[in-house]
Design an enzyme around this catalytic site. Structure first.
Site, short mmCIF file in Angstrom:
data_model
loop_
_atom_site.label_atom_id
_atom_site.label_comp_id
_atom_site.label_asym_id
_atom_site.label_seq_id
_atom_site.Cartn_x
_atom_site.Cartn_y
_atom_site.Cartn_z
N HIS A 25 -4.85 -0.61 1.24
CA HIS A 25 -3.59 0.14 1.38
C HIS A 25 -3.86 1.52 2.01
O HIS A 25 -3.13 1.95 2.90
CB HIS A 25 -2.94 0.37 0.00
N LYS A 49 7.07 -9.82 -9.81
CA LYS A 49 5.91 -9.35 -10.56
C LYS A 49 6.41 -8.59 -11.78
O LYS A 49 6.78 -7.42 -11.67
CB LYS A 49 5.02 -8.45 -9.69
N ARG A 99 -2.95 -9.13 6.37
CA ARG A 99 -4.34 -9.59 6.24
C ARG A 99 -4.54 -10.95 6.88
O ARG A 99 -5.63 -11.27 7.35
CB ARG A 99 -4.74 -9.68 4.75
N SER A 136 -4.59 -6.24 -4.67
CA SER A 136 -4.50 -5.59 -5.98
C SER A 136 -4.80 -6.59 -7.09
O SER A 136 -5.52 -6.28 -8.04
CB SER A 136 -3.09 -5.01 -6.19
O1 PNS Z 1 3.27 -5.06 -2.68
P1 PNS Z 1 4.33 -6.12 -2.70
O2 PNS Z 1 4.66 -6.53 -4.13
O3 PNS Z 1 4.03 -7.28 -1.81
O4 PNS Z 1 5.65 -5.42 -2.11
C1 PNS Z 1 6.87 -6.15 -2.01
C2 PNS Z 1 8.01 -5.15 -2.03
C3 PNS Z 1 7.93 -4.31 -3.29
C4 PNS Z 1 7.91 -4.25 -0.82
C5 PNS Z 1 9.35 -5.93 -2.01
O5 PNS Z 1 9.44 -6.74 -3.16
C6 PNS Z 1 10.55 -4.97 -1.96
O6 PNS Z 1 10.90 -4.51 -0.89
N1 PNS Z 1 11.13 -4.66 -3.15
C7 PNS Z 1 12.27 -3.76 -3.26
C8 PNS Z 1 13.55 -4.57 -3.51
C9 PNS Z 1 14.07 -5.13 -2.20
O7 PNS Z 1 14.45 -4.42 -1.29
N2 PNS Z 1 14.07 -6.48 -2.11
C10 PNS Z 1 14.54 -7.21 -0.94
C11 PNS Z 1 13.40 -7.39 0.02
S1 PNS Z 1 13.95 -8.18 1.53
#
Ligand code: PNS
Length: 169
Positions: A25, A49, A99, A136
Site C-alpha cells: 500500500h 469484511k 497485483r 493484509s
Molecule cells: O481494501 P479493500 O477492502 O479491498 O477496499 C475495498 C473498499 C473499502 C475500497 C470498498 O469496499 C469500498 O469502496 N467501500 C466503501 C463503500 C462503497 O462505496 N461501496 C461501493 C463500492 S462500488
C-alpha cells in the site's frame, strides 16, 4: 489558461480497508503522489469484511505514522459510499494498486460502479514486483502463526500487530 491549470489542485483518493496498511500500500501511495498534488489515504468500510485486527481509528493512526515524511499525503476515514466522500470534497480520481488479474476482476466492477454513480475515475498502478504477493490478510495469517513479516509492513504496523497478537493470546 496556463495560470488556471497551474492553480488547480489535483487530488486523488487511495481507498481501502488497510487492516493493516502494508508496504505494498505504501508503495502505491508513494508512487501516486508523484502524479497528484495531494493524495488522501481513505480508510473505508468494506461490508464483506466484518471484523478487523485494528479499529478504523487505529488504522488511521498507523497509516499516519507510515506517511509522516510525505507532506502531500493526508489520512482520513469514511463510513459511507466512497463516491459520496469524493463528491463532497470535489475529488475526481481514485488510485488503486493491481497485483494480478484476480485484483482486476475484483476492482473492475467497483471502478465501473463508482464511475457510473458520479463519474469518478479509477487509476490503477501495477504493484511493484517486490510487493506482488503481499496482502493484509496474508500478513495477519503469517503473523498469527509466528512467521516473520519484517519488510512486508511498516515498522509501526509490525509493532502494533505483535502487541495485538500478544493481547489476544
Ligand atoms: O481494501 P479493500 O477492502 O479491498 O477496499 C475495498 C473498499 C473499502 C475500497 C470498498 O469496499 C469500498 O469502496 N467501500 C466503501 C463503500 C462503497 O462505496 N461501496 C461501493 C463500492 S462500488
Amino acid at each position: 489558461m496556463a495560470q488556471s491549470l497551474a492553480s488547480a489542485r489535483n487530488v486523488a483518493v487511495c481507498p481501502g480497508s488497510f487492516d493493516p496498511f502494508t508496504n505494498g500500500h505504501l508503495d502505491i501511495v508513494d508512487r501516486a503522489r508523484r502524479h497528484f498534488d495531494e493524495v488522501v489515504v481513505l480508510v473505508t468500510g468494506n461490508p464483506t469484511k466484518k471484523t478487523g485486527m485494528f479499529t478504523v481509528a487505529e488504522r488511521v493512526a498507523l497509516i499516519q505514522s507510515a506517511v509522516a515524511d510525505m507532506p502531500d499525503v493526508k489520512v482520513d476515514s469514511w463510513g459511507g459510499l466512497l463516491v459520496d466522500y469524493t463528491s463532497a470534497h470535489g475529488i475526481t480520481a481514485l488510485v488503486k494498486g493491481l497485483r494480478s488479474s484476480l485484483d482486476y476482476e475484483y476492482e473492475l466492477p467497483m471502478a465501473q460502479m463508482n464511475r457510473r454513480l458520479t463519474g469518478v475515475e479509477t487509476f490503477f498502478l501495477l504493484t511493484d514486483e517486490k510487493y506482488g504477493y503481499i496482502s493484509s490478510s496474508l500478513c495477519k495469517e503469517v503473523a498469527r502463526f509466528g512467521g516473520d513479516i519484517g519488510g512486508l509492513v511498516p515498522p509501526a504496523v509490525m509493532q502494533a500487530m505483535n502487541e495485538r497478537l500478544r493481547e489476544v493470546k
